[in-house]
Design a protein around this motif. Structure first.
Motif, PDB file in Angstrom:
ATOM      1  N   ASP A 195      50.553  48.178  55.165  1.00  0.00           N
ATOM      2  CA  ASP A 195      51.895  48.043  55.724  1.00  0.00           C
ATOM      3  C   ASP A 195      51.871  48.419  57.206  1.00  0.00           C
ATOM      4  OD1 ASP A 195      51.963  50.842  55.872  1.00  0.00           O
ATOM      5  OD2 ASP A 195      53.401  51.066  54.230  1.00  0.00           O
ATOM      6  N   GLY A 209      55.992  40.907  57.316  1.00  0.00           N
ATOM      7  CA  GLY A 209      55.998  42.278  56.811  1.00  0.00           C
ATOM      8  C   GLY A 209      56.976  42.506  55.680  1.00  0.00           C
ATOM      9  N   GLN A 216      49.351  40.834  53.018  1.00  0.00           N
ATOM     10  CA  GLN A 216      48.937  41.949  53.867  1.00  0.00           C
ATOM     11  C   GLN A 216      48.295  43.018  52.971  1.00  0.00           C
ATOM     12  OE1 GLN A 216      49.435  41.486  57.210  1.00  0.00           O
ATOM     13  NE2 GLN A 216      50.350  39.532  56.579  1.00  0.00           N
TER      14      GLN A 216
END
Length: 177
Positions: free
Chosen positions: A123, A150, A120
């Motif tokens: 965030d 995540g 990713q």
């Protein structure tokens, strides 16, 4: 006068019992996981009487570094009893010393793609994330991973010292992810 003291004494006894149970649980290696990287609930730190291996799910103390203080400031980790007053992490060991980690849009270890390892670039709050640059895992360090998209893991903070391993992470009473 007696009738006023009774409720206070009951509350004090109840609070004392809660403290005793919490301390006993802590001493027995019980921990509560409140992060989404692994199932929420009660976990136990099980002794590890062998070398850490790829695939082990471990409790590990993060090192007391600026990177982990920033992670705390961003809410990725909580306060706890590890160095720097940080809480231990629950992570899966994905690579050991001497293994090569390559990071692009996904992670590869020794040339094999690591499942559920998309990198990713922001965030959940939209703040930029910088991935680990990759390379050979140094002696005495571990590369950690979680399948949760995540998760704050070695994709971002890189390998960390294996000396921080507290033991294996064993679910006791958890909610399914």
């Amino acid at each position: 006068m007696r009738s006023r003291r009774f409720p206070v004494m009951i509350l004090a006894a109840g609070a004392g019992l809660i403290v005793v149970v919490a301390v006993a649980g802590w001493c027995a290696g019980l921990r509560i996981n409140m992060t989404p990287s692994y199932a929420l609930g009660l976990w136990r730190i099980a002794p590890l009487d062998r070398a850490v291996a790829v695939g082990d799910l471990v409790f590990i103390c993060p090192p007391d570094t600026a990177e982990f203080e920033r992670a705390f400031d961003r809410g990725y980790i909580r306060r706890g009893l590890c160095a720097g007053d940080l809480s231990p992490l629950i992570k899966t060991v994905a690579a050991l010393s001497g293994q090569r980690v390559d990071i692009a849009e996904r992670v590869s270890i020794d040339g094999k793609p690591l499942p559920e390892s998309d990198v990713q670039h922001r965030d959940a709050a939209g703040r930029p994330l910088s991935p680990f640059v990759g390379g050979v895992i140094p002696a005495g360090e571990l590369y950690l991973h979680s399948d949760f998209p995540g998760s704050y893991d070695s994709r971002y903070f890189g390998p960390i010292p294996s000396s921080g391993v507290l033991g294996l992470a064993r679910p006791i009473l958890t909610l399914s992810p």
